[in-house]
Scaffold this active site. Structure first.
Site, PDB file in Angstrom:
ATOM      1  N   GLY A   1       0.793  -1.229   0.000  1.00 45.48           N
ATOM      2  CA  GLY A   1       0.000   0.000   0.000  1.00 45.48           C
ATOM      3  C   GLY A   1       0.819   1.269   0.000  1.00 45.48           C
TER       4      GLY A   1
ATOM      5  N   ALA B   1      13.287  -3.164   5.049  1.00 46.94           N
ATOM      6  CA  ALA B   1      13.430  -2.605   6.396  1.00 46.94           C
ATOM      7  C   ALA B   1      12.294  -1.645   6.765  1.00 46.94           C
ATOM      8  CB  ALA B   1      14.794  -1.917   6.547  1.00 46.94           C
TER       9      ALA B   1
ATOM     10  N   ARG C   1      10.804   0.695   5.321  1.00 53.37           N
ATOM     11  CA  ARG C   1      11.297   2.046   5.137  1.00 53.37           C
ATOM     12  C   ARG C   1      10.476   2.901   4.184  1.00 53.37           C
ATOM     13  NH1 ARG C   1      13.463   3.181   0.315  1.00 53.37           N
ATOM     14  NH2 ARG C   1      14.864   4.797   1.092  1.00 53.37           N
TER      15      ARG C   1
ATOM     16  N   VAL D   1       5.545  -0.055   9.295  1.00 48.98           N
ATOM     17  CA  VAL D   1       4.779  -1.176   9.861  1.00 48.98           C
ATOM     18  C   VAL D   1       4.866  -2.426   8.993  1.00 48.98           C
ATOM     19  CG1 VAL D   1       3.119   0.247  11.083  1.00 48.98           C
ATOM     20  CG2 VAL D   1       2.630  -0.451   8.727  1.00 48.98           C
ATOM     21  N   GLY D   2       5.694  -2.412   7.968  1.00 46.73           N
ATOM     22  CA  GLY D   2       5.708  -3.521   7.013  1.00 46.73           C
ATOM     23  C   GLY D   2       6.099  -4.858   7.605  1.00 46.73           C
ATOM     24  N   GLU D   3       7.009  -4.847   8.533  1.00 48.19           N
ATOM     25  CA  GLU D   3       7.516  -6.121   9.066  1.00 48.19           C
ATOM     26  C   GLU D   3       7.017  -6.425  10.471  1.00 48.19           C
ATOM     27  OE1 GLU D   3      11.987  -6.428   7.611  1.00 48.19           O
ATOM     28  OE2 GLU D   3      11.411  -4.373   8.018  1.00 48.19           O
TER      29      GLU D   3
END
Lengths: 292, 785
Positions: free
Chosen positions: B503, B541, B543, B740-742
């Site tokens: 997203g 990461a 980012r 918040v991806g990981e």
């Protein structure tokens, strides 16, 4: 290793049973029957090679699922798993089969895969096949010389091998009408919900006067074919199914099976949980068929 | 922070319409005139062997075959498919010991599926048929699947410059005694009243992104190498390919296609080198290379598996005095990412709790497994599985509540973060823990589950985690963005940031709209063209929103400043005295003095002279905002998961009943996107702890490189799940946002393991925690409470 490319073959589209039988007579083991195709099309991308694929898509009369309280259930060769789930008669009279269909693969596969195809696959992990073994019945086969019925108890010879001859078309599976007091159930264990069984059990019990009159107990993934457990059946027959009897069954089950280590589980684990699974599927059958 | 117009709203995602209608064009969908098809010949018979003979003659005779290519028909230059070496300085690269050890085609097979040769043909079918005719003979070599095996003194050496098959350990120059450490661990353990210790195993988990590797390359008539790929890192892959094929960057173009999931599997190069090598063999013809799922499985990286030993000491009052750990990972056949995860696994460990002292050894050993690399969380899930189970064992021995202990001893603002010397600048973990505990009924359930009987036992467990937003300061963090204002007062962002489905293009567009003061609909985000876009590290990461968003914000501020400066000239007012509303710039307190943004942007482009006065009408020049952005920090996200499970003690089966995830996200730019990340992360976290593992037989033949026997959690396996977004604005993030991806993947791992511990009083040391392991552990213990 799989491929993105399917083997070359001729797709044959007969329009009658007689034509199918004729083609089978001509091509024998150089032909495969395509009904649902969920096993066949994958096999054709691996190392299975035939020059002819005979589709049943245009053959009339094979897609019928009929129930008659006197004669029982007839499952035509093109009846899908989803058709089974849609049938109130199956749900009411043959809970084991309905329950197996309910957890069978995924919705997309249930819409395509056929019950008879599952039987012909002769896999020890077949879910609907296991329910059919517990319920009992026969496979109706036809070739150019006529028809014959093979009892399911004699149909699976070894892994992937059945009593069907190369020139025979499997027309239908026939299950006898339910006896008074017949209860059945299917239960399995998997790694995740949508998976092949790693161990499975199905029972059909004829209950009367508080005792079990006759019993058919079957297990999957514990040998090269689906198997019945005669020792467990013997314990059940004539017995009131008490906690003590169930404990006896838990202890007796492991002696009747011969599981192996494979990618879905280990022999050690299957031996440990087989009795628990049989105990639970019996409980499920007695509990209103476990259709809830 | 005041109210936002676009930020914080669930706007329509930029990618969903095309994806749900089938309109999205993935690399496999792209068709070109005259296109050829490649097929790689791989070794599926051995995991370790010398190629003693390669006969391509029969394959070359097959119908439709254009070229057959062996190792000498392509560049023999060695490369490193990872891009980690491009994120550190040349000096640091030397210190880390990064090496190039991959070939396009090899005569030394080091893992199941290694590439030997290739076919180029006029159809996919023809290429595959011809590939079957290639004859390869091998000399079998001993197979080393674990660090324990490959470190043996008599083991065959994978690379002469890496003795003992030790691909990487923390280098002495940067990490004295080869460890990431503070304090005196040995001495601290003398102060401990309670010591807990064990050796764990963490599994080789696969990303299982939906899109298998699909590529097209064309070496065109201008001598430019064009590559269509769904890489996560287009600008670094551009440079990597330029280096490998010895071309200037102006002659390498990456056309980034829609990414069908990444999760780290597309971090760096995968089959871009092979595809480009094929294309360079047939100049002027596009070559398409499609992986099967099984092939993608063994050619793209996985999570690092391995043995993870840890020892912790506590005082009676709960004080954590020491933590000692060693992660020996089974690196796989090539060096790629050997350094990164070996370090970060310890960084997340060091970033979590206030131990008086800590010592972490991270080592990567070559093995004959397929390569390991980036996977969502990058070492953090491994640490979570081990660290959080040992913390709970310590809490059990101390007789303290695991949530209360964590609230007291987790690191927070001002403490050294995951990178020593860079203190945390924001942390709302206490609020996360309180709200999660409240939502699931922690206290009541912990009490209730102390008194269970019967064969089915319930348990509830917690885990926490720290993570990062970008890899600064360990790795380069840099994104370039420009924003062009069109004459009709709409804007196009031009940058190289990737949207893998997380997203990010939506949230970056929201940041642009909010900053410019334009409606969301007035912004277009242009990506995917490496000729046009400036530098960006790529998606890793967690980012993209933090660093990419920082770049977008800065570029849009630049454009907005120019708008205001022009408005000030036109209105003859100072910039400070102006404000924008509905794309009209007004003078404060003077309602009749204003100018529309569209007037400014139109006059900037269509700038004419007044025929009577000869003066220009309005201010000339199309407005373009620009930023070359280096973030000041790494805005640490924190989070917790509380899991409730049911364990069937007769079968060992574990059912996850509920997860509550509470995360300190800084600011949710798009709450739906954030929740989507937490949901998806939890699905992969549950898979890692309960069902997922790629494994091999003794000969190194992969046993489950497909979905038939590699089992992920499906929709019907997922528990009831609640996501709590704790918005504690980070001082450095765009509008306060953190990555918040990981984060969502990490704490479900430890929380589920701890819930099982709570249910049956047993810790399972090897993930995935299968029913087979649980039942055996129950039998070995003899009694479950």
């Amino acid at each position: 290793m799989t491929s993105r490319v399917m083997r070359d073959f001729d797709l044959l589209l007969p329009e009658s049973v007689a034509e199918v039988v004729d083609l089978l007579t001509r091509h024998k083991n150089n032909a495969a029957i395509l009904a649902g195709g969920t096993d066949l099309l994958i096999a054709l991308k691996f190392d299975y090679a035939v020059d002819n694929v005979i589709s049943l898509a245009l053959v009339p009369g094979l897609a019928e699922l009929t129930f008659d309280p006197e004669k029982g259930l007839v499952i035509g060769a093109r009846v899908t798993i989803a058709d089974i789930l849609k049938s109130p008669e199956v749900r009411e009279n043959y809970p084991a089969l309905w329950q197996a269909a309910k957890v069978f693969a995924t919705p997309q596969l249930r819409n395509t895969a056929t019950v008879l195809g599952n039987v012909l696959r002769a896999s020890p992990a077949g879910d609907c096949s296991l329910a059919l073994l517990a319920l009992g019945g026969s496979v109706l086969l036809k070739n150019s010389r006529g028809e014959r019925e093979v009892d399911i108890d004699n149909f699976w010879i070894s892994y992937g091998v059945t009593a069907r001859q190369d020139d025979e078309l499997a027309m239908a599976f026939k299950i006898p009408p339910p006896a008074a007091g017949q209860k059945s159930a299917f239960r399995r264990m998997t790694r995740t919900t949508e998976d092949l069984s790693k161990i499975s059990a199905a029972v059909s019990l004829q209950m009367g006067g508080g005792t079990c009159q006759t019993a058919r107990v079957a297990m999957g993934c514990v040998g090269p074919t689906l198997v019945r457990l005669p020792g467990v059946e013997k314990i059940l027959e004539g017995a009131e199914i008490s906690p003590e009897v169930l404990q006896e069954i838990v202890a007796a089950t492991a002696a009747e099976i011969n599981p192996i280590d494979d990618k879905r589980s280990s022999a050690e684990y299957r031996l440990k949980v087989a009795g628990v699974l049989v105990k639970r599927v019996i409980g499920q059958a007695l509990d209103n068929g476990g259709n809830n | 922070m005041g109210e936002f117009e676009v930020v914080g709203k669930k706007v329509e995602r930029v990618d969903v319409r095309a994806k749900v209608t089938g309109g999205a064009l993935y690399a496999a969908d792209v068709q070109m005139a005259g296109m050829l098809y490649g097929k790689i010949v791989r070794c599926y018979d051995y995991a370790h062997a010398k190629v003693t003979g390669l006969d391509l003659t029969e394959a070359a005779k097959c119908k439709g075959v254009i070229r057959v290519l062996g190792p000498d028909d392509v560049t023999r230059k060695e490369y490193n498919a990872s891009v980690l070496d491009m994120m550190v300085s040349t000096d640091m690269r030397g210190v880390l010991g990064d090496i190039d050890d991959q070939n396009i085609f090899t005569d030394h097979v080091k893992h199941y599926g290694d590439a030997i040769a290739a076919i180029i043909a006029t159809s996919e079918e023809a290429a595959e048929r011809a590939a079957e005719k290639v004859r390869v003979s091998y000399e079998e070599l001993p197979v080393y699947l674990t660090a324990e095996a490959s470190k043996q003194p008599d083991a065959l050496q994978f690379r002469p410059e890496k003795p003992g098959n030790l691909a990487f350990q923390l280098p002495e120059m940067a990490f004295p005694d080869n460890c990431y450490a503070w304090g005196d661990v040995d001495k601290s353990f003398e102060d401990a009243d309670i010591i807990v210790e064990d050796t764990f195993y963490v599994p080789k988990q696969k990303q299982c992104q939906m899109e298998p590797g699909s590529y097209i390359a064309l070496y065109d008539d201008q001598g430019r190498l064009n590559c269509w790929t769904s890489t996560q890192m287009p600008k670094l892959v551009q440079k990597k390919l330029a280096n490998l094929f010895e071309l200037p960057m102006t002659r390498v173009k990456i056309n980034q296609t829609v990414i069908g999931g990444g999760f780290g599997a597309r971090l760096g190069m995968v089959l871009e080198p092979e595809t480009c090598a094929l294309a360079m063999a047939v100049p002027g013809r596009p070559v398409k290379l499609l992986s099967t799922r099984e092939e993608d499985w063994v050619t793209s990286p996985s999570r690092h598996p391995g043995k993870y030993w840890m020892r912790m000491g506590f005082k009676k009052d709960g004080t954590p005095v020491a933590c000692d750990a060693r992660f020996e990972n089974y690196k796989g056949a090539y060096y790629v990412d050997a350094s990164g995860t070996a370090f970060t696994t310890g960084a997340w460990l060091g970033g979590m709790y206030k131990f008086d002292s800590l010592r972490y050894h991270g080592e990567s050993y070559y093995t004959n497994q397929s390569i390991c690399g980036a996977f969502r969380g990058y070492g953090n899930p491994q640490t979570n599985f081990v660290m959080e189970q040992l913390i709970d064992r310590g809490c059990a021995e101390l007789g303290v509540d695991p949530i209360e202990w964590r609230k007291k001893w987790h690191k927070t603002v001002g403490d050294d973060g995951w990178c020593m010397g860079v203190p945390y600048n924001s942390c709302a973990l206490d609020e996360c823990l309180d709200r999660a505990a409240e939502a699931i009924g922690w206290a009541e359930k912990r009490e209730k589950y102390k008194h269970q009987t019967g064969t089915v036992r319930r348990g509830i467990g917690v885990a926490v985690m720290n993570h990062t937003s970008g890899a600064m300061p360990m790795l380069l963090e840099h994104t370039v963005c420009d924003v062009l204002l069109h004459q009709d007062a709409t804007a196009t962002l031009n940058l190289a940031c990737s949207d893998m489905g997380q997203g990010s293009h939506t949230t970056l567009r929201q940041v642009a709209a909010e900053t410019l003061g334009f409606p969301y609909e007035d912004i277009h985000i242009a990506t995917g063209n490496s000729d046009a876009a400036g530098f960006d590290i790529g998606a890793h990461a967690s980012r993209t929103l933090y660093v990419g968003g920082g770049a977008v914000k800065q570029a849009c501020e630049d454009a907005r400043r120019q708008l205001f400066e022009r408005a000030a000239l036109e209105l003859e007012e100072s910039v400070d005295n102006l404000y924008m509303e509905d794309k009209i710039i007004h003078v404060k307190g003077a309602s009749n003095k204003s100018i529309s943004v569209e007037t400014i942007t139109d006059q900037g482009v269509n700038n004419f002279m007044n025929p009577e006065t000869g003066e220009r009408i309005g201010q000339p020049g199309q407005i373009q905002g620009y930023a070359s952005f280096f973030p000041p920090h790494n805005a640490p996200p924190f989070g917790t998961t509380i899991a409730e499970v049911e364990v069937d003690t007769e079968t060992g089966e574990v059912r996850v009943l509920e997860l509550v995830n509470a995360h300190d996200v800084g600011k949710a730019i798009h709450p739906g996107v954030v929740e989507g990340q937490l949901d998806g992360g939890a699905q992969q976290g549950l898979g890692m702890v309960l069902t997922e593992e790629t494994y091999y037989d003794d000969k190194g033949i992969c046993q489950n490189n497909s979905f038939t026997d590699y089992k992920m959690f499906g929709p019907s396996d997922m528990p009831k799940m609640t996501n709590i977004l704790v918005e504690n604005a980070d001082p450095t993030g765009p509008f306060g946002a953190k990555g918040v991806g990981e984060a969502g993947l990490v704490p479900p791992v430890g929380a589920t393991a701890n819930a099982i511990f709570n249910a049956i009083g047993i810790q399972i040391l090897e993930a995935p925690i299968t029913p087979e392991k649980v039942l055996r552990a129950i039998e070995e213990k003899g009694d479950i409470i």
